[in-house]
Write a protein that holds these residues in place. Sequence first.
Motif, PDB file in Angstrom:
ATOM      1  N   ALA A   1       1.298  13.589   9.260  1.00 39.53           N
ATOM      2  CA  ALA A   1       1.704  12.714   8.206  1.00 39.53           C
ATOM      3  C   ALA A   1       3.128  12.548   7.940  1.00 39.53           C
ATOM      4  N   ALA A   2       3.836  13.881   7.905  1.00 43.03           N
ATOM      5  CA  ALA A   2       5.380  13.865   7.737  1.00 43.03           C
ATOM      6  C   ALA A   2       5.995  13.625   8.718  1.00 43.03           C
ATOM      7  N   LEU A   3       5.386  13.622  10.227  1.00 39.12           N
ATOM      8  CA  LEU A   3       6.079  13.113  11.481  1.00 39.12           C
ATOM      9  C   LEU A   3       5.899  11.563  11.313  1.00 39.12           C
ATOM     10  N   PHE A   4       4.844  10.953  11.129  1.00 43.16           N
ATOM     11  CA  PHE A   4       4.758   9.502  11.009  1.00 43.16           C
ATOM     12  C   PHE A   4       5.619   8.780   9.973  1.00 43.16           C
ATOM     13  N   VAL A   5       5.721   9.475   8.551  1.00 44.16           N
ATOM     14  CA  VAL A   5       6.499   9.151   7.613  1.00 44.16           C
ATOM     15  C   VAL A   5       8.203   9.036   8.111  1.00 44.16           C
ATOM     16  N   THR A   6       8.449  10.104   8.637  1.00 37.24           N
ATOM     17  CA  THR A   6       9.709  10.313   9.247  1.00 37.24           C
ATOM     18  C   THR A   6      10.125   9.447  10.121  1.00 37.24           C
ATOM     19  N   ALA A   7       9.278   9.080  11.304  1.00 34.17           N
ATOM     20  CA  ALA A   7       9.561   8.276  12.232  1.00 34.17           C
ATOM     21  C   ALA A   7       9.626   6.850  11.543  1.00 34.17           C
ATOM     22  N   PHE A   8       8.790   6.212  10.691  1.00 32.07           N
ATOM     23  CA  PHE A   8       8.809   5.102   9.771  1.00 32.07           C
ATOM     24  C   PHE A   8      10.144   4.902   9.159  1.00 32.07           C
ATOM     25  N   ALA A   9      10.632   6.058   8.576  1.00 32.39           N
ATOM     26  CA  ALA A   9      11.983   5.753   7.903  1.00 32.39           C
ATOM     27  C   ALA A   9      13.201   5.466   8.704  1.00 32.39           C
ATOM     28  N   GLY A  10      13.089   6.433  10.153  1.00 28.72           N
ATOM     29  CA  GLY A  10      14.024   6.048  11.018  1.00 28.72           C
ATOM     30  C   GLY A  10      14.063   4.695  11.561  1.00 28.72           C
ATOM     31  N   LEU A  11      12.949   4.115  11.766  1.00 23.86           N
ATOM     32  CA  LEU A  11      12.853   2.875  12.331  1.00 23.86           C
ATOM     33  C   LEU A  11      13.510   1.900  11.136  1.00 23.86           C
ATOM     34  N   ALA A  12      12.965   2.083   9.880  1.00 21.40           N
ATOM     35  CA  ALA A  12      13.600   1.035   8.980  1.00 21.40           C
ATOM     36  C   ALA A  12      15.093   1.197   8.771  1.00 21.40           C
TER      37      ALA A  12
END
Length: 77
Positions: free
Chosen positions: A7-18
């Motif tokens: 979950a932390a990996l997905f949140v970090t990836a989404f924040a990076g894309l944003a």
Amino acid sequence: MKSRNVAALFVTAFAGLAIAAAPVAAAAANPTTVTDNGRTTITDKNGHTAIVVRPAPVSAPNVYGPFSSPWPLALFD
């Protein structure tokens, strides 16, 4: 891997894309419309409107009737 780590990996990836997509969104065009009605100028943008009004010209008051000084009135007494 634990679900907490995934979950932390997905949140970090989404924040990076944003963050990476933010400058692209900021470069969108914001057209300006200007309307001039003589003494009033209205400028419209998306989310902003500016209205500038210029006052009408005003002449000096005539205290002595049609004359600007009391001198012509002294001649008629």
